[in-house]
Design a protein around this motif. Structure first.
Motif, PDB file in Angstrom:
ATOM      1  N   ARG A  37       0.846  -1.193   0.000  1.00  0.00           N
ATOM      2  CA  ARG A  37       0.000   0.000   0.000  1.00  0.00           C
ATOM      3  C   ARG A  37       0.885   1.248   0.000  1.00  0.00           C
ATOM      4  O   ARG A  37       0.443   2.333  -0.392  1.00  0.00           O
ATOM      5  N   ARG A  39       2.964   2.053  -1.998  1.00  0.00           N
ATOM      6  CA  ARG A  39       3.074   2.617  -3.353  1.00  0.00           C
ATOM      7  C   ARG A  39       2.115   3.788  -3.561  1.00  0.00           C
ATOM      8  O   ARG A  39       2.335   4.627  -4.438  1.00  0.00           O
ATOM      9  N   MET A  40       1.023   3.798  -2.782  1.00  0.00           N
ATOM     10  CA  MET A  40       0.049   4.888  -2.903  1.00  0.00           C
ATOM     11  C   MET A  40       0.633   6.202  -2.353  1.00  0.00           C
ATOM     12  O   MET A  40       0.150   7.279  -2.692  1.00  0.00           O
ATOM     13  N   VAL A  42       4.413   6.688  -1.152  1.00  0.00           N
ATOM     14  CA  VAL A  42       5.857   6.984  -1.225  1.00  0.00           C
ATOM     15  C   VAL A  42       6.228   7.372  -2.658  1.00  0.00           C
ATOM     16  O   VAL A  42       6.013   6.596  -3.596  1.00  0.00           O
TER      17      VAL A  42
ATOM     18  N   ARG B 474       2.649   3.829  -9.523  1.00  0.00           N
ATOM     19  CA  ARG B 474       1.804   4.321  -8.435  1.00  0.00           C
ATOM     20  C   ARG B 474       0.336   3.967  -8.697  1.00  0.00           C
ATOM     21  O   ARG B 474      -0.241   4.412  -9.699  1.00  0.00           O
ATOM     22  N   PRO B 475      -0.280   3.206  -7.813  1.00  0.00           N
ATOM     23  CA  PRO B 475      -1.697   2.866  -8.009  1.00  0.00           C
ATOM     24  C   PRO B 475      -2.574   4.109  -7.885  1.00  0.00           C
ATOM     25  O   PRO B 475      -2.226   5.074  -7.202  1.00  0.00           O
ATOM     26  N   ALA B 476      -3.703   4.037  -8.551  1.00  0.00           N
ATOM     27  CA  ALA B 476      -4.670   5.140  -8.462  1.00  0.00           C
ATOM     28  C   ALA B 476      -5.664   4.882  -7.332  1.00  0.00           C
ATOM     29  O   ALA B 476      -6.189   5.813  -6.724  1.00  0.00           O
ATOM     30  N   PHE B 477      -5.910   3.623  -7.068  1.00  0.00           N
ATOM     31  CA  PHE B 477      -6.929   3.251  -6.085  1.00  0.00           C
ATOM     32  C   PHE B 477      -6.701   1.783  -5.739  1.00  0.00           C
ATOM     33  O   PHE B 477      -5.928   1.097  -6.414  1.00  0.00           O
ATOM     34  N   GLY B 478      -7.366   1.322  -4.707  1.00  0.00           N
ATOM     35  CA  GLY B 478      -7.203  -0.093  -4.405  1.00  0.00           C
ATOM     36  C   GLY B 478      -8.071  -0.549  -3.247  1.00  0.00           C
ATOM     37  O   GLY B 478      -8.601   0.274  -2.492  1.00  0.00           O
ATOM     38  N   TYR B 480      -7.563  -2.473   0.038  1.00  0.00           N
ATOM     39  CA  TYR B 480      -6.550  -2.973   0.973  1.00  0.00           C
ATOM     40  C   TYR B 480      -7.272  -3.404   2.240  1.00  0.00           C
ATOM     41  O   TYR B 480      -7.848  -2.564   2.927  1.00  0.00           O
TER      42      TYR B 480
END
Lengths: 227, 499
Positions: A37, A39-40, A42, B474-478, B480
């Motif tokens: 997570r 990656r969202m 850093v 870099r993800p836009a959404f997810g 988790y």
């Protein structure tokens, strides 16, 4: 469980701390490796999710920021693995709620040349690797500073690595026309070959030739030299 | 309230609970296939109404799809859709029969529990359902909950029913899923282990099962032409079933031999701790009492059926994918004994029930509708399971968490790579109004504008592939869950929603 895991604010604060402290040549290693997570949040340095901190190559990285969730259930302590490779903590650990951030000096030999210069990444042995995808039967030539040691890595991308009964993929490595070594990849894994370079000119030509009777498997390689 | 009325109440309550909580449950991969099968069978039903002779001649054309499972359950999905889709919508209409089977599990477990005490009768189905894994499966238009229900139903019929009722119920079980193949040997061994009078009575009951295949034949029109070939195909599919990769303690299992205690360990890890402990204790108690010859006919049958549900998965060669869904009857048949233990051991049944059920209720509240991701306290919850290297999720249903984001951000006609979501489920999401109709199904990250990647150990190559295609990491959404990546959404730079 919520008390053991970071909040959005924890992530934002850790990312902010990295933004103010990271410099070129740094990388961020998350731990446990599943905590992607990160990656969202850093964006100050490349984010790595290596699974074996003692053996990971960390090519060209001098300082590694360990961004970890120390209270995550069953997460092993990553610091022992870093010490085992000769790394030392560069400063005190900072805490951001359930996150811990600590820089580590890897004391790694200096990079002489990145011979494969891959922009792309591929998954080999479940870790994203900065490597060059190469068709079986092809070769790549590269010129760079020789340094003292040539490091060569290669592996089959994705699930095809687990195909049974396939012939090995063989990589022959040459420098200045002379053979330096051979690496046979006969299954899964990120295969390693480290060769001490004979004395000679500082700038040299290197050649990596890939061959196998079975050309269907996606394959990638990475090579660099260190001083 | 009579015992049967109480069981009926629990049954209806269970079905209602499933109906009320189903809308957020994503379509699992298999459901996509069963929805498609139900649509084909529904078309056949319409043809049967309009041109019966033509329908009888064309069974092969309409019923060949999903030949690997008998027709009954998918026929019920089709009938339900035919009758109710206009009033409740497509998804709920297909899933309604599954809720009925969930209700039947409660009904029959209550009856089995009540032979110990009324409190055990109430607690037995609650112990089965108060875990996110079982609760989740109760919502799906699949066969796992129906075959679990029919196993319990056959148990009750064998213990209390007459021959015709037993033959009918076993016929329904046979028409539900191939797990039913294991039931007659259990009933035979059960009969042989009983005292002489009971043994003779049960051995006289057994031949009624010879009539059960008639139910299979009647409810599976595919068998009406060339039945031996289709039966052969059905059996061969399951005796030569493919092995899917499965992540287990840091190792991706791809084929036999599988770990001997895999199903037991998995149960212990995914169920809430009190329920796992109670079911384990129930199993041990039944085994010990069996060794001491202290089991009455019902407890002996429960032990036999529970064992028959789980033992095939301890052969080390049987496919092990699908979490605990393939041996749900193992948990169900141990529930009455576990309920009895709570009633006997706890200072008060209510306190005992509360202690046993609360962690499971919390698990459901915390994780639902992402049931395939649920792990219990022994695993350290979902993040603990990730650290241990356990299967993160399966079946792609968790994608529902990111559909609203995609609907809100994707430009008209955007190409979305849905990864493990198959075309059938993608179409079902559009049909149900959960996904915009203009969004296109992309075959790979390279050909897409957005990617919704489901975290699977064996598909880790998809994420770097997406980075390479999009030029961003870099993800836009997810989605988790407790920090663990489940579904990660990437947007091509320049597209709405891209970071």
């Amino acid at each position: 469980m919520p008390l053991r895991l970071p909040s959005e604010r924890d992530w934002a604060e850790a990312a902010g701390a990295l933004r103010s402290s990271a410099r070129p040549g740094d990388a961020v290693q998350i731990w446990p490796a599943w905590a992607e997570r990160a990656r969202m949040f850093v964006d100050a340095a490349p984010l790595l999710a290596e699974e074996d901190l003692a053996q990971a190559d960390y090519v060209g990285v001098q300082r590694l920021w360990l961004l970890s969730l120390p209270r995550a259930p069953y997460a092993r302590n990553p610091q022992g693995a870093l010490r085992a490779r000769g790394a030392t903590a560069a400063s005190q650990e900072q805490r951001f709620g359930a996150l811990a951030l600590q820089p580590w000096d890897l004391h790694a030999p200096q990079l002489a040349a990145d011979l494969t210069r891959a922009d792309e990444e591929h998954e080999v042995d479940y870790v994203a690797r900065r490597c060059l995808r190469l068709a079986i039967g092809s070769r790549i030539a590269s010129r760079g500073a020789a340094g003292r040691i040539l490091h060569f890595r290669a592996g089959i991308i994705g699930e095809r690595a687990y195909d049974k009964g396939r012939p090995p993929i063989v990589v022959q490595i040459f420098s200045g026309g002379a053979p330096l070594g051979v690496l046979a990849v006969d299954g899964p894994g990120w295969r390693k070959l480290d060769v001490e370079l004979p004395s000679g000119p500082e700038e040299r030509d290197f050649l990596f030739a890939v061959s196998s009777p079975d050309a269907a498997r996606p394959f990638c390689l990475q090579g660099w030299t260190t001083r | 309230m009579s015992g049967k009325a109480l069981a009926r109440l629990l049954g209806f309550g269970t079905a209602a609970a499933m109906a009320l909580t189903q809308s957020s449950v994503g379509f699992v991969r298999d459901e996509g296939y069963y929805f498609a099968a139900a649509q084909s069978y529904e078309a056949w039903l319409r043809l049967l109404w309009q041109a019966p002779l033509q329908a009888l001649a064309q069974t092969e054309r309409y019923w060949s799809y999903n030949f690997e499972h008998p027709g009954l359950i998918k026929l019920l999905f089709a009938l339900s859709h035919l009758c109710f889709s206009s009033s409740v919508g497509d998804t709920l209409a297909w899933r309604l029969p599954a809720f009925a089977f969930a209700g039947l599990i409660s009904y029959w477990l209550c009856l089995l529990g009540q032979s110990r005490s009324r409190a055990a009768g109430v607690l037995a189905p609650l112990l089965f359902w108060c875990a996110e894994r079982t609760f989740f499966h109760g919502h799906l238009a699949c066969f796992d909950i129906p075959i679990c229900a029919m196993t319990a139903g056959v148990a009750v019929a064998w213990l209390r029913g007459g021959g015709p009722w037993l033959a009918f119920l076993y016929g329904l079980a046979l028409s539900t899923k191939h797990n039913a193949w294991f039931l007659p040997p259990v009933l035979l061994v059960h009969a042989l282990l009983l005292a002489r009078e009971q043994r003779i009575a049960k051995l006289r009951l057994l031949p009624w099962l010879l009539l059960s295949p008639l139910v299979l034949l009647a409810t599976w029109p595919l068998l009406w032409h060339d039945p031996l070939r289709h039966l052969g195909d059905w059996i061969a599919f399951h005796t030569h079933h493919v092995h899917y990769a499965w992540y287990y303690f840091g190792e991706v299992l791809r084929g036999p031999p599988f770990p001997l205690f895999y199903p037991l360990v998995l149960d212990a890890l995914v169920l809430p701790l009190p329920i796992a402990a109670l079911l384990s204790a129930a199993g041990v108690k039944l085994l010990v009492d069996f060794a001491r010859r202290r089991l009455d006919a019902q407890r002996l049958l429960e032990l036999g059926l529970a064992g028959a549900a789980v033992l095939p998965f301890m052969l080390r060669t049987t496919p092990i994918f699908g979490g605990i869904k393939h041996w749900l009857a193992f948990l169900a048949l141990l529930s009455p004994e576990a309920a009895d233990l709570v009633v006997r051991i706890a200072p008060s049944p209510s306190l005992g029930a509360l202690a046993a059920l609360l962690p499971g209720l919390w698990q459901i509240a915390h994780v639902h509708p992402y049931g395939t991701s649920a792990y219990g306290e022994l695993a350290g919850g979902i993040p603990g399971a990730a650290s241990l290297g356990m299967q993160r999720q399966y079946w792609s249903n968790n994608v529902t968490a990111v559909l609203p984001w995609l609907n809100a951000h994707c430009p008209p006609g955007a190409r979305v790579y849905f990864h493990e979501v198959n075309v059938e489920s993608y179409r079902a999401y559009q049909l149900a109004g959960m996904l915009r109709g203009d969004l296109r199904y992309a075959p790979s990250p390279t050909n897409s504008d957005y990617a919704a990647l489901q975290w699977h150990r064996e598909f880790r190559d998809r994420e770097p592939e997406t980075w390479n295609a999009y030029g961003t990491r870099r993800p836009a959404f997810g989605l988790y869950l407790d920090e663990t990546p489940q579904v990660i959404v990437y947007a091509r730079p320049g597209f709405p929603g891209a970071p």
